[in-house]
Design an enzyme around this catalytic site. Sequence first.
Site, PDB file in Angstrom:
ATOM      1  N   VAL A  59       0.685  -1.156  -0.090  1.00 47.77           N
ATOM      2  CA  VAL A  59       0.144   0.171  -0.021  1.00 47.77           C
ATOM      3  C   VAL A  59       0.864   1.078   0.205  1.00 47.77           C
ATOM      4  O   VAL A  59       1.785   1.554   0.356  1.00 47.77           O
ATOM      5  CB  VAL A  59      -1.416   0.319   1.465  1.00 47.77           C
ATOM      6  CG1 VAL A  59      -2.005  -1.042   0.848  1.00 47.77           C
ATOM      7  CG2 VAL A  59       0.228  -0.378   2.269  1.00 47.77           C
ATOM      8  N   SER A  60       0.561   2.459  -0.617  1.00 43.87           N
ATOM      9  CA  SER A  60       1.503   3.513  -0.199  1.00 43.87           C
ATOM     10  C   SER A  60       1.321   4.507   0.529  1.00 43.87           C
ATOM     11  O   SER A  60       1.991   5.715   1.032  1.00 43.87           O
ATOM     12  CB  SER A  60       0.905   4.475  -1.508  1.00 43.87           C
ATOM     13  OG  SER A  60      -0.786   5.178  -1.166  1.00 43.87           O
ATOM     14  N   SER A  61       0.236   3.925   1.701  1.00 40.68           N
ATOM     15  CA  SER A  61       0.682   5.076   2.532  1.00 40.68           C
ATOM     16  C   SER A  61       0.384   3.852   4.325  1.00 40.68           C
ATOM     17  O   SER A  61      -0.727   3.154   4.476  1.00 40.68           O
ATOM     18  CB  SER A  61      -0.165   6.623   3.272  1.00 40.68           C
ATOM     19  OG  SER A  61      -1.883   6.145   2.942  1.00 40.68           O
TER      20      SER A  61
END
Length: 108
Positions: A59-61
């Site tokens: 995931v990006s965050s």
Amino acid sequence: MNLKGWAAATGISYATARRRYESGTLPVPTYRLGRLIMVGEPVTGVVADAAQVVVCACVSSAGQEVDLARQVARVVTWATSRRRVVSRVVTEVGSAFDGPQGVPGVAA
């Protein structure tokens, strides 16, 4: 256990064990696993020709960690429904735009 290890453990030569395997006179069940001759019953529920299965999710965050757990669960469920044994789970939280930060073994 492979045939060579079984022969050593039982005190007979590998050549004798191999001859008995080829003639079908070994006192234990055997099966082939690629080029190896294995002694004993094959593991049930596992595909014999399966290599190591690794689940990878990212995931990006950090705010998306719930999504990360959901991704891992979906892929593990898919793999096990196809009679694969998951050996490792690799996860990553971060953005590709951040560069190599947080990647082990890569200097920033």
